[in-house]
Design an enzyme around this catalytic site. Sequence first.
Site, PDB file in Angstrom:
ATOM      1  N   ILE A  92       0.836  -1.205   0.000  1.00 23.51           N
ATOM      2  CA  ILE A  92       0.000   0.000   0.000  1.00 23.51           C
ATOM      3  C   ILE A  92       0.874   1.259   0.000  1.00 23.51           C
ATOM      4  O   ILE A  92       1.962   1.274   0.595  1.00 23.51           O
ATOM      5  CB  ILE A  92      -0.983   0.009   1.199  1.00 23.51           C
ATOM      6  CG1 ILE A  92      -2.092   1.026   0.965  1.00 23.51           C
ATOM      7  CG2 ILE A  92      -0.247   0.271   2.517  1.00 23.51           C
ATOM      8  CD1 ILE A  92      -3.304   0.832   1.845  1.00 23.51           C
ATOM      9  N   GLY A 148       0.252  -5.383   0.888  1.00 19.93           N
ATOM     10  CA  GLY A 148      -0.923  -5.442   0.008  1.00 19.93           C
ATOM     11  C   GLY A 148      -0.675  -6.274  -1.245  1.00 19.93           C
ATOM     12  O   GLY A 148      -1.618  -6.806  -1.838  1.00 19.93           O
ATOM     13  N   ASP A 153      -1.726  -9.714  -0.469  1.00 24.76           N
ATOM     14  CA  ASP A 153      -3.200  -9.776  -0.553  1.00 24.76           C
ATOM     15  C   ASP A 153      -3.624  -9.911  -2.012  1.00 24.76           C
ATOM     16  O   ASP A 153      -4.528 -10.684  -2.344  1.00 24.76           O
ATOM     17  CB  ASP A 153      -3.834  -8.496   0.015  1.00 24.76           C
ATOM     18  CG  ASP A 153      -3.585  -8.319   1.500  1.00 24.76           C
ATOM     19  OD1 ASP A 153      -4.351  -8.867   2.295  1.00 24.76           O
ATOM     20  OD2 ASP A 153      -2.619  -7.629   1.868  1.00 24.76           O
ATOM     21  N   GLU A 211       2.160  -6.477   7.460  1.00 25.98           N
ATOM     22  CA  GLU A 211       1.189  -5.661   8.198  1.00 25.98           C
ATOM     23  C   GLU A 211       1.502  -5.531   9.686  1.00 25.98           C
ATOM     24  O   GLU A 211       1.400  -4.442  10.249  1.00 25.98           O
ATOM     25  CB  GLU A 211      -0.230  -6.214   7.987  1.00 25.98           C
ATOM     26  CG  GLU A 211      -0.851  -5.829   6.644  1.00 25.98           C
ATOM     27  CD  GLU A 211      -0.430  -6.705   5.473  1.00 25.98           C
ATOM     28  OE1 GLU A 211       0.507  -7.522   5.637  1.00 25.98           O
ATOM     29  OE2 GLU A 211      -1.026  -6.569   4.393  1.00 25.98           O
ATOM     30  N   ASP A 268      -5.982  -6.845   6.172  1.00 24.62           N
ATOM     31  CA  ASP A 268      -7.458  -6.798   6.137  1.00 24.62           C
ATOM     32  C   ASP A 268      -8.047  -6.823   4.734  1.00 24.62           C
ATOM     33  O   ASP A 268      -9.218  -6.517   4.543  1.00 24.62           O
ATOM     34  CB  ASP A 268      -7.975  -5.564   6.909  1.00 24.62           C
ATOM     35  CG  ASP A 268      -7.373  -4.262   6.408  1.00 24.62           C
ATOM     36  OD1 ASP A 268      -6.615  -4.296   5.433  1.00 24.62           O
ATOM     37  OD2 ASP A 268      -7.669  -3.207   7.009  1.00 24.62           O
TER      38      ASP A 268
HETATM   39  C1  LIG Z   1      -7.135  -1.277   3.759  1.00 23.99           C
HETATM   40  C2  LIG Z   1      -5.654  -1.469   3.828  1.00 23.99           C
HETATM   41  C3  LIG Z   1      -5.170  -2.198   2.661  1.00 23.99           C
HETATM   42  C4  LIG Z   1      -3.957  -2.680   2.501  1.00 23.99           C
HETATM   43  C5  LIG Z   1      -2.895  -2.626   3.440  1.00 23.99           C
HETATM   44  C6  LIG Z   1      -1.668  -3.107   3.136  1.00 23.99           C
HETATM   45  C7  LIG Z   1      -0.560  -3.047   4.092  1.00 23.99           C
HETATM   46  C8  LIG Z   1       0.783  -3.021   3.434  1.00 23.99           C
HETATM   47  O1  LIG Z   1       0.925  -2.979   2.236  1.00 23.99           O
HETATM   48  S1  LIG Z   1       2.112  -3.066   4.520  1.00 23.99           S
HETATM   49  C9  LIG Z   1       3.474  -2.773   3.459  1.00 23.99           C
HETATM   50  C10 LIG Z   1       3.765  -1.301   3.221  1.00 23.99           C
HETATM   51  N1  LIG Z   1       4.951  -1.156   2.431  1.00 23.99           N
HETATM   52  C11 LIG Z   1       6.171  -1.025   2.944  1.00 23.99           C
HETATM   53  O2  LIG Z   1       6.345  -0.965   4.142  1.00 23.99           O
HETATM   54  C12 LIG Z   1       7.314  -0.963   1.954  1.00 23.99           C
HETATM   55  C13 LIG Z   1       8.028   0.380   2.021  1.00 23.99           C
HETATM   56  N2  LIG Z   1       9.074   0.465   1.020  1.00 23.99           N
HETATM   57  C14 LIG Z   1      10.268  -0.130   1.128  1.00 23.99           C
HETATM   58  O3  LIG Z   1      10.552  -0.863   2.048  1.00 23.99           O
HETATM   59  C15 LIG Z   1      11.279   0.190   0.080  1.00 23.99           C
HETATM   60  O4  LIG Z   1      10.867   1.330  -0.615  1.00 23.99           O
HETATM   61  C16 LIG Z   1      11.503  -0.950  -0.945  1.00 23.99           C
HETATM   62  C17 LIG Z   1      10.177  -1.420  -1.561  1.00 23.99           C
HETATM   63  C18 LIG Z   1      12.208  -2.133  -0.274  1.00 23.99           C
HETATM   64  C19 LIG Z   1      12.384  -0.450  -2.103  1.00 23.99           C
HETATM   65  O5  LIG Z   1      13.585   0.091  -1.579  1.00 23.99           O
HETATM   66  P1  LIG Z   1      14.605   0.856  -2.554  1.00 23.99           P
HETATM   67  O6  LIG Z   1      15.026  -0.047  -3.646  1.00 23.99           O
HETATM   68  O7  LIG Z   1      15.670   1.399  -1.676  1.00 23.99           O
HETATM   69  O8  LIG Z   1      13.753   2.012  -3.223  1.00 23.99           O
HETATM   70  P2  LIG Z   1      13.151   3.321  -2.532  1.00 23.99           P
HETATM   71  O9  LIG Z   1      14.024   4.487  -2.869  1.00 23.99           O
HETATM   72  O10 LIG Z   1      12.871   3.074  -1.109  1.00 23.99           O
HETATM   73  O11 LIG Z   1      11.738   3.461  -3.285  1.00 23.99           O
HETATM   74  C20 LIG Z   1      11.635   3.967  -4.612  1.00 23.99           C
HETATM   75  C21 LIG Z   1      10.527   5.008  -4.630  1.00 23.99           C
HETATM   76  O12 LIG Z   1       9.311   4.351  -4.308  1.00 23.99           O
HETATM   77  C22 LIG Z   1       8.675   4.962  -3.190  1.00 23.99           C
HETATM   78  N3  LIG Z   1       7.991   3.909  -2.401  1.00 23.99           N
HETATM   79  C23 LIG Z   1       8.434   2.676  -2.166  1.00 23.99           C
HETATM   80  N4  LIG Z   1       7.533   1.996  -1.423  1.00 23.99           N
HETATM   81  C24 LIG Z   1       6.495   2.835  -1.203  1.00 23.99           C
HETATM   82  C25 LIG Z   1       5.267   2.728  -0.520  1.00 23.99           C
HETATM   83  N5  LIG Z   1       4.869   1.580   0.040  1.00 23.99           N
HETATM   84  N6  LIG Z   1       4.466   3.803  -0.489  1.00 23.99           N
HETATM   85  C26 LIG Z   1       4.791   4.941  -1.111  1.00 23.99           C
HETATM   86  N7  LIG Z   1       5.953   5.112  -1.798  1.00 23.99           N
HETATM   87  C27 LIG Z   1       6.791   4.081  -1.841  1.00 23.99           C
HETATM   88  C28 LIG Z   1       9.833   5.588  -2.431  1.00 23.99           C
HETATM   89  O13 LIG Z   1       9.339   6.615  -1.595  1.00 23.99           O
HETATM   90  C29 LIG Z   1      10.687   6.092  -3.578  1.00 23.99           C
HETATM   91  O14 LIG Z   1      10.079   7.258  -4.097  1.00 23.99           O
HETATM   92  P3  LIG Z   1      10.955   8.591  -4.329  1.00 23.99           P
HETATM   93  O15 LIG Z   1       9.989   9.591  -4.873  1.00 23.99           O
HETATM   94  O16 LIG Z   1      12.030   8.185  -5.305  1.00 23.99           O
HETATM   95  O17 LIG Z   1      11.516   8.953  -2.999  1.00 23.99           O
END
Ligand SMILES: CC/C=C\C=C\CC(=O)SCCNC(=O)CCNC(=O)[C@H](O)C(C)(C)COP(=O)(O)OP(=O)(O)OC[C@H]1O[C@@H](n2cnc3c(N)ncnc32)[C@H](O)[C@@H]1OP(=O)(O)O
Length: 299
Positions: free
Chosen positions: A90, A147, A150, A170, A178
């Site tokens: 997400i 997500g 999911d 999560e 969820d």
């Molecule tokens: C009703 C509810 C429904 C669903 C709920 C779901 C729950 C979940 O999904 S829990 C999981 C949430 N996600 C995370 O915790 C992952 C977070 N991201 C990371 O850990 C890392 O970004 C990575 C995926 C491992 C990639 O790392 P890396 O290779 O170092 O790249 P980055 O520079 O970190 O990312 C590139 C670029 O993407 C943006 N980004 C990455 N993940 C997300 C995210 N989940 N949400 C928003 N943006 C994300 C990151 O900010 C970078 O953007 P820039 O503009 O270049 O900064």
Amino acid sequence: MFLGTSSFQKGILFFRNISKISAMSQYHTLKIENSKEFVYSVQLNRPEKANAMNKTMWLEIGKCFNELNENTDCRVIVLSANGKYFTSGIDLFDLMNLGQEVANHDDIARKSKVLRCFIKTYQDCLTAIEKCDKPVLTAIHNGCIGGGVDLVSAADIRYCTDDAWFQLKETEIGMAADVGTLQRMQKSIGSMSTFNELAFTARKFHSKEAKSIGFVTQVYDTKESMLENVMNIASNIASKSPVGVQMTKRSIIYSRDHTVQEGLDHIADWNQTLLQSEDFIKASMAVATKDKNPIFSKL
Ligand SMILES: CC/C=C\C=C\CC(=O)SCCNC(=O)CCNC(=O)[C@H](O)C(C)(C)COP(=O)(O)OP(=O)(O)OC[C@H]1O[C@@H](n2cnc3c(N)ncnc32)[C@H](O)[C@@H]1OP(=O)(O)O
């Protein structure tokens, strides 16, 4: 003559309806292609954000699978992703915006209603994959997080690359999953104990473990070889009777959620009609006459 519908008018209406069924909407976060005959490819397409699932993507996933369900040119769907990661789950910035919207209300009932509506909407977007009668095959590479799990849990068959890893993240961000992992994934792997461990600890698990617990069917060395193989499997399925394949998907999902007797009654009710379909006769004749390419009408 002027009061009734002429054959010409009927013809125009017929072709209009056909083109309405086949035409797909424009999507901003998904790339959709008619890759092979009767096979559609749906690609998550926010590579610059690691395919983070923002609100637009959630809604487009729901819309796209509803549309493909109605599209008679589509018999099988291959779901994959562009860019380095399959998906980072997400969009965390969207979640912060949601927090802001909730904070606009003072009362707990109003706050809760906003959250419930959000959760139910996102649930329905992924359930559209399961409700789509066409088999959905997912081809997963690199990270498939939160997500994303999911999402792929709602698909019918999962394949991945050697470098793929999964994370039920999560609990690490302070919530219980969820939108389907807890309901669907537990039923698609062999061990409840392993599933519980993955859900409670949020530890990453890699392609080999995903294969060993039955979460994925096959692991491929590269994304290219995975997509080539998965497309061939999709084409194989698409060559079969659409009546047989679509009813098989419905029966599998119905039977997963009901008793054996209810599942048997369900398929008996459907097959009393579907065994009279032209597909049954065509397919049986093809087997009897060793015809390898029976042609089935669109469905
Ligand atoms: C009703 C509810 C429904 C669903 C709920 C779901 C729950 C979940 O999904 S829990 C999981 C949430 N996600 C995370 O915790 C992952 C977070 N991201 C990371 O850990 C890392 O970004 C990575 C995926 C491992 C990639 O790392 P890396 O290779 O170092 O790249 P980055 O520079 O970190 O990312 C590139 C670029 O993407 C943006 N980004 C990455 N993940 C997300 C995210 N989940 N949400 C928003 N943006 C994300 C990151 O900010 C970078 O953007 P820039 O503009 O270049 O900064």
